[in-house]
Design an enzyme around this catalytic site. Structure first.
Site, mmCIF file in Angstrom:
data_model
loop_
_atom_site.group_PDB
_atom_site.id
_atom_site.type_symbol
_atom_site.label_atom_id
_atom_site.label_comp_id
_atom_site.label_asym_id
_atom_site.label_seq_id
_atom_site.Cartn_x
_atom_site.Cartn_y
_atom_site.Cartn_z
ATOM 1 N N PRO A 143 1.001 -1.250 0.088
ATOM 2 C CA PRO A 143 0.028 0.010 -0.192
ATOM 3 C C PRO A 143 0.889 1.237 0.078
ATOM 4 C CG PRO A 143 0.116 -1.043 2.092
ATOM 5 C CD PRO A 143 0.891 -1.725 1.267
ATOM 6 N N CYS A 144 1.566 1.560 -1.058
ATOM 7 C CA CYS A 144 2.546 2.681 -1.318
ATOM 8 C C CYS A 144 1.643 3.968 -1.160
ATOM 9 C CB CYS A 144 3.173 2.546 -2.358
ATOM 10 S SG CYS A 144 2.393 2.535 -4.002
ATOM 11 N N HIS A 145 0.173 4.222 -1.225
ATOM 12 C CA HIS A 145 -0.662 5.220 -0.999
ATOM 13 C C HIS A 145 -0.486 5.618 0.440
ATOM 14 C CE1 HIS A 145 -3.220 1.836 -0.015
ATOM 15 N NE2 HIS A 145 -3.780 2.774 0.842
#
Length: 188
Positions: A143-145
């Site tokens: 989840p790089c967000h």
């Protein structure tokens, strides 16, 4: 002699545009090589044709399950993805460390590029962390967000600013009209 791995793909429609899972069979298991999400002005299907013109459309039970989980996640469901199906070994050692640190950030929380760098023991490494996340081959699964700038601004995201904002809001992260995270629950 190693058997040639044929690259396959599955395309799923999501509320944010098409998403593509690129996979191959390794050691008799389906393994994800890359996930493409649609970018502003660049649907994932176009990226697929440009970057992987020889991949073939194909799926199996595990890949179908992963695709369904990605769709559910993008619709707002609380989904945690296992890492056993993604080929982290294709990433550099530094990027792998960054991706694993990012993977550890829980839903509803964020961290900053600077905090992640400090957690990894890389003084002044915020930009290097940002670059590693910008080329994350497994967005959504990792989840790089959930990485933001130190000033609370959202920072970049492969799927674009609007998608990052929408996903974070689905996770309960408050964002003001200027695109800054309000009272973030910071991790690390």
């Amino acid at each position: 002699m190693q058997k040639e791995h044929r690259l396959r793909h599955i395309v799923r429609k999501t509320r944010f545009g098409p998403a593509v899972i690129l996979w191959e069979t390794r050691l008799d298991r389906p393994m994800v090589r890359q996930i493409l999400i649609s970018r502003p002005g660049q649907p994932a299907e176009i990226s697929l044709k440009e970057q992987f013109p020889d991949s073939v459309s194909s799926s199996c039970g595990l890949i179908d399950d992963l695709a369904g989980r990605i769709e559910a996640f993008l619709d707002g469901a609380d989904v945690r993805f296992p890492l056993e199906q993604v080929q982290l070994d294709l990433c550099s050692p530094f990027q792998r460390r960054v991706l694993l640190a990012e993977y550890a950030i829980p839903r509803g929380q964020v961290s900053t590029y600077r905090r992640i760098a400090a957690h990894l023991g890389v003084a002044g490494g915020a930009r290097a962390v940002g670059n590693a996340l910008a080329t994350n081959p497994f967005p959504i699964v990792i989840p790089c967000h959930r990485a933001i700038r130190s000033d609370g601004a959202l920072g970049g995201y492969q799927g674009g600013h609007a998608m990052k904002r929408a996903i974070l809001k689905q996770e309960g992260v408050d964002i003001d009209e200027r695109g800054r995270v309000l009272s973030p629950k910071l991790y690390y």
